[in-house]
Design a protein around this motif. Structure first.
Motif, PDB file in Angstrom:
ATOM      1  N   VAL A  66       3.001  -2.670 -14.766  1.00  0.00           N
ATOM      2  CA  VAL A  66       1.977  -2.297 -13.791  1.00  0.00           C
ATOM      3  C   VAL A  66       1.450  -0.885 -14.020  1.00  0.00           C
ATOM      4  CG1 VAL A  66       2.749  -3.930 -12.032  1.00  0.00           C
ATOM      5  CG2 VAL A  66       3.743  -1.623 -12.103  1.00  0.00           C
ATOM      6  N   ARG A  82       3.114  -8.013 -20.372  1.00  0.00           N
ATOM      7  CA  ARG A  82       4.397  -8.458 -19.825  1.00  0.00           C
ATOM      8  C   ARG A  82       5.472  -8.439 -20.904  1.00  0.00           C
ATOM      9  NH1 ARG A  82       3.356 -13.280 -16.902  1.00  0.00           N
ATOM     10  NH2 ARG A  82       1.220 -12.550 -16.826  1.00  0.00           N
ATOM     11  N   SER A 168       7.443  -4.595 -12.963  1.00  0.00           N
ATOM     12  CA  SER A 168       7.607  -5.277 -11.679  1.00  0.00           C
ATOM     13  C   SER A 168       7.687  -6.775 -11.919  1.00  0.00           C
ATOM     14  CB  SER A 168       6.431  -4.945 -10.761  1.00  0.00           C
ATOM     15  OG  SER A 168       6.505  -5.681  -9.550  1.00  0.00           O
ATOM     16  N   PRO A 171       2.789  -8.633  -9.680  1.00  0.00           N
ATOM     17  CA  PRO A 171       1.753  -7.647  -9.993  1.00  0.00           C
ATOM     18  C   PRO A 171       1.269  -6.841  -8.803  1.00  0.00           C
ATOM     19  CG  PRO A 171       0.773  -9.826  -9.831  1.00  0.00           C
ATOM     20  CD  PRO A 171       2.255 -10.019  -9.662  1.00  0.00           C
ATOM     21  N   ASP A 172       1.534  -7.318  -7.582  1.00  0.00           N
ATOM     22  CA  ASP A 172       0.952  -6.692  -6.393  1.00  0.00           C
ATOM     23  C   ASP A 172       1.941  -5.773  -5.694  1.00  0.00           C
ATOM     24  OD1 ASP A 172       2.443  -8.964  -5.895  1.00  0.00           O
ATOM     25  OD2 ASP A 172       1.448  -9.400  -3.995  1.00  0.00           O
ATOM     26  N   TRP A 178       3.702   1.996  -4.415  1.00  0.00           N
ATOM     27  CA  TRP A 178       3.065   2.881  -5.390  1.00  0.00           C
ATOM     28  C   TRP A 178       3.463   4.333  -5.136  1.00  0.00           C
ATOM     29  CZ3 TRP A 178       1.457   1.530  -9.854  1.00  0.00           C
ATOM     30  CH2 TRP A 178       0.830   0.300 -10.074  1.00  0.00           C
ATOM     31  N   THR A 197      -2.376   2.973 -14.658  1.00  0.00           N
ATOM     32  CA  THR A 197      -2.118   1.625 -14.151  1.00  0.00           C
ATOM     33  C   THR A 197      -2.604   0.587 -15.154  1.00  0.00           C
ATOM     34  OG1 THR A 197      -4.225   1.605 -12.950  1.00  0.00           O
ATOM     35  CG2 THR A 197      -2.267   2.355 -11.744  1.00  0.00           C
ATOM     36  N   ALA A 200      -3.899  -6.361 -14.013  1.00  0.00           N
ATOM     37  CA  ALA A 200      -3.182  -7.629 -14.087  1.00  0.00           C
ATOM     38  C   ALA A 200      -3.734  -8.580 -13.044  1.00  0.00           C
ATOM     39  CB  ALA A 200      -1.681  -7.417 -13.862  1.00  0.00           C
ATOM     40  N   GLY A 203      -3.031  -8.239  -9.289  1.00  0.00           N
ATOM     41  CA  GLY A 203      -2.659  -6.861  -9.015  1.00  0.00           C
ATOM     42  C   GLY A 203      -3.855  -5.948  -9.128  1.00  0.00           C
ATOM     43  N   LYS A 204      -3.619  -4.702  -9.521  1.00  0.00           N
ATOM     44  CA  LYS A 204      -4.726  -3.763  -9.692  1.00  0.00           C
ATOM     45  C   LYS A 204      -5.634  -4.238 -10.819  1.00  0.00           C
ATOM     46  CE  LYS A 204      -3.067   0.551  -7.735  1.00  0.00           C
ATOM     47  NZ  LYS A 204      -4.137   0.535  -6.734  1.00  0.00           N
TER      48      LYS A 204
END
Length: 213
Positions: A66, A82, A168, A171-172, A178, A197, A200, A203-204
């Protein structure tokens, strides 16, 4: 791995990444993220410390990157980076790294991680047979310096902190997670502005310095 020189789109992506990194390491960015940081005396930290104990079997499985300190070998990775670890035997772990490139292709590389500190299991040497100039046997280049109690979040790097990765299981991350990550990274001797960052799915979706998250 594909070379950034082979694709105009990849070159643009790599240029964007390096520009973001340049922003991340400016004194102004660091000072705005951490007021008063510019007044601190410079300190040279010792080798990156490991966690006291790592359960390698619990650590196995798939981790999503992440955030990370950009590395030359990963400049062609645009998103969805990953690592999947599997137990091979006593003190040995299989490594499968995968990412989506700037051109939408998938890059993969496989290697083996060997525990170099049997007391903690948290310092390892990761070697990729296809990559030249490997470290001499027994020297760690992968230190687990933080692991969440439920093994859902980890922070790793090499002893000199020239690399760093926030991993992680999902992903979120929440805003509080954070903030915790940023604080832990700083407590381990990194400048959080050096981390970017990693976009993904789920996620972000942007690349930004960790100190501004």
């Amino acid at each position: 791995m594909n070379s950034a020189a082979h694709s105009p789109r990849l070159r643009r992506g790599a240029t964007t990444l390096l520009a973001a990194l340049a922003l991340a390491i400016t004194p102004a960015a660091a000072a705005s993220a951490f007021p008063g940081a510019d007044s601190l005396d410079p300190v040279v930290p010792g080798p990156l410390p490991s966690v006291p104990s790592l359960d390698v079997e619990r650590y196995a499985g798939t981790w999503l990157q992440v955030a990370a300190v950009p590395q030359l070998f990963s400049l062609d990775c645009a998103r969805d980076t990953r690592a999947t670890y599997g137990i091979i035997g006593e003190g040995q772990v299989s490594v499968n790294n995968e990412c989506t490139t700037w051109t939408g292709d998938t890059n993969t590389i496989e290697g083996v991680a060997t525990v170099t500190d049997a007391n903690t299991n948290a310092s390892l040497q990761v070697a990729f047979p296809s990559v030249p100039f490997q470290l001499p046997e027994g020297l760690p280049n992968y230190v687990v310096t933080f692991i969440d109690d439920d093994y859902s979040l980890a922070i790793v790097g090499d002893p000199a902190r020239s690399s760093g990765f926030v991993l992680s299981r999902t992903p979120d991350l929440s805003d509080q997670q954070w903030r915790n990550v940023r604080d832990i990274v700083a407590s381990r001797g990194w400048n959080p502005c050096f981390f970017l960052t990693t976009p993904a799915a789920g996620g972000k979706n942007v690349i930004q310095p960790l100190c501004t998250v």
